[in-house]
Design a protein around this motif. Sequence first.
Motif, PDB file in Angstrom:
ATOM      1  N   CYS A  28       0.898  -1.238  -0.138  1.00  0.00           N
ATOM      2  CA  CYS A  28      -0.082   0.069  -0.042  1.00  0.00           C
ATOM      3  C   CYS A  28       1.031   1.299   0.013  1.00  0.00           C
ATOM      4  CB  CYS A  28      -1.068   0.051   1.134  1.00  0.00           C
ATOM      5  SG  CYS A  28      -0.284  -0.355   2.915  1.00  0.00           S
ATOM      6  N   VAL A  29       1.737   1.258   0.668  1.00  0.00           N
ATOM      7  CA  VAL A  29       2.857   2.413   0.948  1.00  0.00           C
ATOM      8  C   VAL A  29       3.372   2.676  -0.658  1.00  0.00           C
ATOM      9  CG1 VAL A  29       4.995   3.331   1.712  1.00  0.00           C
ATOM     10  CG2 VAL A  29       3.484   1.803   3.071  1.00  0.00           C
ATOM     11  N   ILE A  30       3.804   1.717  -1.095  1.00  0.00           N
ATOM     12  CA  ILE A  30       4.474   1.951  -2.613  1.00  0.00           C
ATOM     13  C   ILE A  30       3.446   1.988  -3.808  1.00  0.00           C
ATOM     14  CG2 ILE A  30       5.786   0.506  -4.364  1.00  0.00           C
ATOM     15  CD1 ILE A  30       7.245   1.309  -2.007  1.00  0.00           C
ATOM     16  N   GLY A  31       2.343   1.552  -3.564  1.00  0.00           N
ATOM     17  CA  GLY A  31       1.175   1.489  -4.613  1.00  0.00           C
ATOM     18  C   GLY A  31       0.280   2.795  -4.526  1.00  0.00           C
ATOM     19  N   PHE A  71      -0.086   6.572   2.933  1.00  0.00           N
ATOM     20  CA  PHE A  71       0.639   5.808   3.881  1.00  0.00           C
ATOM     21  C   PHE A  71       1.961   6.186   4.094  1.00  0.00           C
ATOM     22  CE2 PHE A  71      -2.664   3.351   1.574  1.00  0.00           C
ATOM     23  CZ  PHE A  71      -3.446   2.985   2.503  1.00  0.00           C
ATOM     24  N   GLU A  72       2.470   5.748   5.338  1.00  0.00           N
ATOM     25  CA  GLU A  72       4.073   5.570   5.696  1.00  0.00           C
ATOM     26  C   GLU A  72       4.073   4.450   6.363  1.00  0.00           C
ATOM     27  OE1 GLU A  72       5.723   9.027   7.689  1.00  0.00           O
ATOM     28  OE2 GLU A  72       5.137  10.363   6.103  1.00  0.00           O
ATOM     29  N   GLU A 100       7.051  -2.123  12.101  1.00  0.00           N
ATOM     30  CA  GLU A 100       7.049  -3.238  11.182  1.00  0.00           C
ATOM     31  C   GLU A 100       5.313  -3.270  10.440  1.00  0.00           C
ATOM     32  OE1 GLU A 100       9.194  -6.551  11.883  1.00  0.00           O
ATOM     33  OE2 GLU A 100      10.966  -5.715  11.868  1.00  0.00           O
ATOM     34  N   ILE A 101       4.848  -2.014  10.445  1.00  0.00           N
ATOM     35  CA  ILE A 101       3.518  -2.090   9.990  1.00  0.00           C
ATOM     36  C   ILE A 101       3.302  -0.625   9.224  1.00  0.00           C
ATOM     37  CG2 ILE A 101       2.342  -3.640  11.434  1.00  0.00           C
ATOM     38  CD1 ILE A 101       1.320  -0.934  12.970  1.00  0.00           C
ATOM     39  N   THR A 102       2.197  -0.624   8.362  1.00  0.00           N
ATOM     40  CA  THR A 102       1.625   0.463   7.691  1.00  0.00           C
ATOM     41  C   THR A 102       0.989   1.376   8.570  1.00  0.00           C
ATOM     42  OG1 THR A 102       1.911  -0.567   5.486  1.00  0.00           O
ATOM     43  CG2 THR A 102       0.627   1.517   5.525  1.00  0.00           C
TER      44      THR A 102
END
Length: 109
Positions: free
Chosen positions: A39-42, A48-49, A55-57
């Motif tokens: 989700c961060v990348i997409g 999102f961060e 270790e979560i969004t």
Amino acid sequence: MIEDSELKDKFAEWMGIDRKKIDWNSTVDPEKCAGCALCVIGCGRNVFEYDFENEITVVENPYQCKVGCTTCGTYCPTGAISFPKEEYVRKLIEKHGLTEWAREKIFGK
């Protein structure tokens, strides 16, 4: 790359409505999040961060989430991302006369 301030300005409104007056954004369930960061990348809106410590969004910029978009939730492998019901968007469209607004934008009528 677009700066955060540019994104905030660019997405300050949705179809002429102040985005902060619209209760639409993604929610990440930290118990379900696998930390894959898809989700961060997409997300092209920088909603999102990644929280490296846990270790979560996390949702960092909720008002940059496109009203009605659920793409990140669709490809989340663990189903950790959720949204308000679609009916909310339909009511918003009706309340603000957005069908007519769109027709005017497209057809000039």
